[in-house]
Design a protein around this motif. Sequence first.
Motif, short mmCIF file in Angstrom:
data_model
loop_
_atom_site.label_atom_id
_atom_site.label_comp_id
_atom_site.label_asym_id
_atom_site.label_seq_id
_atom_site.Cartn_x
_atom_site.Cartn_y
_atom_site.Cartn_z
N THR A 86 0.84 -1.20 0.00
CA THR A 86 0.00 0.00 0.00
C THR A 86 0.87 1.25 0.00
N ALA A 91 -10.96 6.64 -1.94
CA ALA A 91 -11.57 5.39 -2.41
C ALA A 91 -10.49 4.42 -2.92
N SER A 92 -9.52 4.96 -3.64
CA SER A 92 -8.44 4.12 -4.18
C SER A 92 -7.63 3.49 -3.05
N TYR A 146 -8.62 2.83 0.01
CA TYR A 146 -9.42 1.78 0.65
C TYR A 146 -9.40 0.52 -0.21
N LEU A 147 -9.48 0.70 -1.52
CA LEU A 147 -9.50 -0.44 -2.45
C LEU A 147 -8.17 -1.19 -2.39
N ALA A 185 -7.80 -3.00 0.88
CA ALA A 185 -8.64 -4.20 0.95
C ALA A 185 -8.03 -5.34 0.11
N VAL A 186 -7.58 -4.99 -1.09
CA VAL A 186 -6.98 -6.01 -1.97
C VAL A 186 -5.70 -6.57 -1.35
#
Lengths: 369, 90
Positions: A202, B63-64, B66-67, B70-71
């Motif tokens: 991330t 949003a990105s 969070y995506l 999550a992934v």
Amino acid sequence: MEILYESFLALFQGDGWKYVVMWAIGGILIFLAIKKDMEPTLLLPLGFGTIMVNLPFSGAIGEEGPLTTLFDAGIANELFPLILFIGIGAMIDFGPLLSNPKLMIFGAAAQFGIFFTFCLASLFFETNDAASIGIIGAADGPTAIFVANELGSNFRGPIMVAAYSYMALVPIIQPPVIKLLTTKKERMIRMPYKANNVSKSTKILFPIIITIIAGMVAPTSIALVGFLMFGNLIRECGVLDSLSETAQKVLANLVTIFLGLTIAVRMNAEEFLQPATLLILGLGLFAFIFDTVGGVLVAKFLNLFLKEKINPMIGAAGISAFPMSGRVVHKMGLKEDPQNFLLMHSIGVNVSGQIASVIAGGLILSLLA
Amino acid sequence: MFNIFRGLTAAAAESEIAETVANAAEEAADMSIKWKPDDFLPSLEIMGKGMLCIFIVIGVIIASVYLVTAVSKRLSERKEAKNNSENENQ
């Protein structure tokens, strides 16, 4: 001896007194940098450069002057601020922000001062100058220099002084504004910090995603956002530690020296000692105040709908003055309630302000293109 | 020789002062404050667009994130489950 005589004569002829005033201004900037520890990395070279530029027949400026050469090489083409952004990006840890991404909304809200000040400034200045004055509210020196240069503003000198001076004055500017907009009960709202582990993937993908999204929306911001995010990427990738360290220390310090010294080329008496300068300094203060207002009011607005309330003070940390604004909010929280630790939230918001201010700079350029 | 040097220096200094004053006069003309109320409304429009755009961009970034989070979490859970099952088989 002849030159010495001519130099002294220049001080007493026509507008020669303006040189002396600019020496005093340079001296004040140096004093603030050394004695008051106000953004010394910029204010000291800026102050000294101001003195150099305002000596009669100064060889530091002009066609063969080294400061003018450096200015053309790094400021006029916005190269120095962009390179500095690599260093700044390498210094930032987006971890607290990534563990609670919705805090970024306050980073966006705290850019309100930029646009509101732009509106006010447009009453007195041409659009490009008004936008350059508004971008003082970005509370980010490289962004202010980049946008002011890109727009060809005539007021780059006062804009730089305002931007960097007010960044250092955030601990004085923000608290009264926050107190005016919030109640004691609101300032005492506790926000327990739950550390969510942010994966390395991330942290690596984040700068790439930001660059793509910001670049698609505002292509003129690609340089600003891209250089900042590149710096962050070399920090987070884990395989370029020496580059990251170089960017954070050597590169950032080197460019800061050149930036501070060469921006003083726009601090010549003819450009700086204008009635407009005072107005710009006033509007710059306005920008910082309304950044704070924007962030706090959005937090209060969201609290109308949230069960788990947000301490509205963290909205004020969305101003890009990192990490001062985050620390100011944390200290104010501790003052109201010694058990209320807002630091991780406020730093997360503060970091998002850095991203939002750069995007705001790019948007300003796109909207005025 | 020294007199020639003095003369040249004085002439150079004089022309430099004249050039500086001329440049300053030209630049000073662009640095005056003018009262321009007609520009206020268009600037309000730019303010509205700017704030809307910045909220939209930040919204997309949130949003990105969070995506991606999550992934990333799902992938690491799968990897952990796979490692656990391999350890059990051994």
